[in-house]
Scaffold this active site. Structure first.
Site, short mmCIF file in Angstrom:
data_model
loop_
_atom_site.label_atom_id
_atom_site.label_comp_id
_atom_site.label_asym_id
_atom_site.label_seq_id
_atom_site.Cartn_x
_atom_site.Cartn_y
_atom_site.Cartn_z
N GLY A 192 -9.68 24.19 -8.13
CA GLY A 192 -8.44 23.52 -7.77
C GLY A 192 -8.68 22.06 -7.48
O GLY A 192 -9.79 21.54 -7.68
N GLY A 193 -7.65 21.40 -7.01
CA GLY A 193 -7.75 19.97 -6.76
C GLY A 193 -8.64 19.63 -5.59
O GLY A 193 -9.12 18.50 -5.49
N VAL A 239 -14.22 27.72 -5.86
CA VAL A 239 -14.65 28.96 -5.21
C VAL A 239 -15.61 29.70 -6.14
O VAL A 239 -15.32 29.89 -7.33
CB VAL A 239 -13.44 29.85 -4.86
CG1 VAL A 239 -13.91 31.17 -4.24
CG2 VAL A 239 -12.50 29.13 -3.90
N GLU A 251 -16.07 35.82 3.40
CA GLU A 251 -16.05 37.21 2.94
C GLU A 251 -15.53 37.27 1.50
O GLU A 251 -14.54 36.61 1.16
CB GLU A 251 -15.13 38.00 3.87
CG GLU A 251 -14.86 39.42 3.47
CD GLU A 251 -13.82 40.07 4.36
OE1 GLU A 251 -13.58 41.29 4.19
OE2 GLU A 251 -13.25 39.38 5.23
N VAL A 305 -13.63 39.36 -1.15
CA VAL A 305 -12.66 40.46 -1.09
C VAL A 305 -12.38 40.96 -2.51
O VAL A 305 -11.70 40.27 -3.27
CB VAL A 305 -11.34 40.01 -0.42
CG1 VAL A 305 -10.35 41.17 -0.36
CG2 VAL A 305 -11.62 39.47 0.97
N ASP A 358 0.19 27.34 5.86
CA ASP A 358 0.32 27.40 4.39
C ASP A 358 0.38 28.86 3.93
O ASP A 358 -0.33 29.27 3.02
CB ASP A 358 -0.84 26.67 3.73
CG ASP A 358 -0.56 26.34 2.25
OD1 ASP A 358 0.63 26.29 1.88
OD2 ASP A 358 -1.52 26.15 1.50
N ALA A 413 -0.29 33.29 -2.79
CA ALA A 413 -1.66 33.05 -3.25
C ALA A 413 -2.67 33.17 -2.13
O ALA A 413 -3.86 33.30 -2.38
CB ALA A 413 -1.75 31.68 -3.90
#
Length: 546
Positions: free
Chosen positions: A40-41, A45, A109, A111, A153, A157
């Protein structure tokens, strides 16, 4: 740092992007980066392996050009401090944080599963499924709020559906401790346009009530596959909620229980003090309507579409979720609802002065009218066990029992409420103050539906915001307000207003829509106040066939 979608997911092997392709193979001589899950920006990840504890983890690496910025790096560090103090089964755990050369990273973590956003691309979820997901998210947020943390937020997502059926909230990246120095003290607004609360847009103090609002928007979308506020840009999307309430959820999906609709309406109230004081009542209501477990299709990764071109701005990878096919999450599904440019969303990060100036101009372009489809559903046939009373069977009269004049409230225009034309409204008389000029407690109009009927609902289209409206019934056209039985009321209503008797056995021929409280300002007469409606319909049970 903005993006027109919540985040942009790319293939594990995309073209080189700023700060992401230069990440070392191993961080801090401990975390081996095995697979890129999302870009992303702000960060990338990775699925990684912890050599010390011999386990899979998720590592979030801030892009190099942002890590060099002291402000971004401080915000990233705050995420670690905030999330590290949270230990809850419905919150993604944070294990470690650190720096390796130019790389700043978090270890979280991992997931196995998918995000709620993934599944909403397929359409609305079952009511019990939405309630189960919402209850777990509410518990996680309540836990964080009790420890002085606000997420800020909450969005699909950032809600992970683990394969074991657990729902987890991730990315407390813009959370803050209430006791700490406020990173937004200069007026910076943080959040996502489709879900951000009004007070975040205004740059006001943000409390747990902001998370409650955002969760209400998420649940609304999960139930209807529609976001309650949609504009042609992130700014317009955000600005709409400053002036308008969401269309009642049952206007879009009629099988939603009334109790859930009431809960969502209060969660999405424009002012924080009009929402629930905490998430206790929300959790209880959602739990009452929740399924006992998540359906199997929600526990599996969704088939991924072919990757479309990504935005230059990138986005915010929000989940430490695994289990995606090798292709990863590559933007929104092509040909689906999420690709509609009027529904695109972005991260809000503007200075308060600039934002409010932009909103002031943007509001001139925001129309309170719902989509034509929603309008047809709202004022069309009730379907199922209820029917819309035909307009030709309804006789309208204005009602002004406390009038000191001729009792007229623009009677000649009252028929406009049944003509199906939103451009021809009925407007009350204009008053010199919001309190009906100090002359009376309210005004209204009556409806004679021809014969006694089992009344299910009265639906109104209000053209002005901030109206207090009551539904009353009687056996005759009573001259005194006290002789009309109050069966439902809406406070501070706007847009599409639903009035439903709490008692399912209300049977009446005569209905009164009573407008009381304080009137909104009139757009037609400076320093004058009035109410304005463009449409009304009555839903009742069909006559017995016996």
């Amino acid at each position: 740092m903005s993006d027109s979608a919540d985040e942009t997911w790319t293939s594990p092997s995309p073209p080189s992007q700023s700060g992401s392709a230069t990440a070392p193979q191993t961080l801090a001589n401990r975390y081996r980066l095995d697979e890129r899950l999302a870009i992303g920006g702000m960060a990338t990840v990775w699925r990684a392996w912890d050599d010390v504890l011999a386990r899979e983890v998720a590592v979030k690496v801030l892009h190099v050009h942002l890590a060099a910025d002291d402000g971004f790096r401080e915000r990233f560090r705050r995420e670690a401090i905030s999330a590290a103090n949270l230990s809850h089964p419905n919150i993604v755990g944070l294990y470690d944080t650190g720096r390796d050369g130019e790389q700043t990273f978090l270890v979280m973590e991992l997931v196995p599963g998918s995000t709620l956003k993934d599944h909403l691309a397929d359409g609305p979820l079952g009511i019990g499924q939405v309630a189960r997901i919402g209850a777990q998210v509410a518990r996680a947020l309540a836990y964080a709020h009790a420890r002085g943390l606000v997420h800020r937020d909450v969005k699909p997502a950032n809600i992970l559906l683990a394969r074991d059926g657990t729902v987890k909230v991730t990315d407390f990246g813009i959370a803050k401790a209430d006791q700490s120095e406020d990173l937004t003290s200069t007026g910076t607004v943080l959040g996502t346009a489709a879900y951000v609360s009004p007070e975040q847009i205004r740059g006001e103090e943000v409390t747990g009530a902001a998370d409650q609002y955002s969760l209400g928007v998420v649940l609304y979308e999960a139930l209807t596959s529609e976001q309650p506020f949609q504009g042609d840009s992130p700014l317009l999307t955000a600005a709409q909620r400053l002036e308008h309430d969401a269309t009642p959820v049952r206007a879009v999906r009629q099988d939603v229980p009334r109790a859930l609709e009431v809960t969502l309406e209060r969660m999405m109230a424009r002012e924080p003090d009009q929402r629930y004081p905490d998430l206790t009542a929300v959790t209880e209501t959602l739990t009452e309507h929740a399924d006992t477990e998540l359906e199997a299709h929600l526990l599996k990764p969704r088939p991924e579409p072919a990757p479309p071109a990504t935005d230059d701005a990138g986005g915010e990878p929000t989940g430490a979720r695994a289990g995606e096919p090798t292709g990863g999450r590559a933007g929104e599904p092509t040909g689906g609802r999420a690709n509609d440019p009027t529904r695109r969303r972005g991260i809000l990060r503007w200075t308060l002065t600039g934002l409010l100036a932009a909103v002031a101009g943007a509001l001139l372009w925001v129309s309170p009218a719902p989509s034509s489809l929603t309008e047809r559903l709202w004022f069309g046939d009730g379907g199922g066990d209820v029917q819309t009373v035909p307009a030709e069977e309804i006789a309208l009269r204005t009602y002004d029992p406390q009038s000191q004049g001729d009792g007229s409230e623009n009677d000649e225009d009252l028929s406009h409420l049944l003509d199906g034309d939103q451009e021809t409204p009925w407007i009350t008389e204009h008053y010199e103050s919001a309190a009906f000029g100090g002359l009376k407690e309210g005004v209204g109009f009556t409806m004679d539906v021809g014969r006694p009927r089992n009344i299910e609902e009265v639906r109104l289209r209000a053209q002005l915001s901030g109206l207090d409206v009551q539904l009353r019934v009687a056996e005759a056209l009573e001259p005194q307000l006290s002789d009309w039985q109050l069966v439902d009321e809406v406070v501070n209503g706007s847009g599409l207003i639903s009035l439903q008797p709490e008692n399912p056995n209300v049977r009446a021929r005569y209905l009164l829509v009573w407008i009381t409280g304080e009137l909104p300002s009139s757009p037609y007469s400076p320093d004058r106040y009035a109410a304005e409606f463009s449409q009304v319909s009555v839903l009742a049970q069909p006559p017995s066939s016996s």
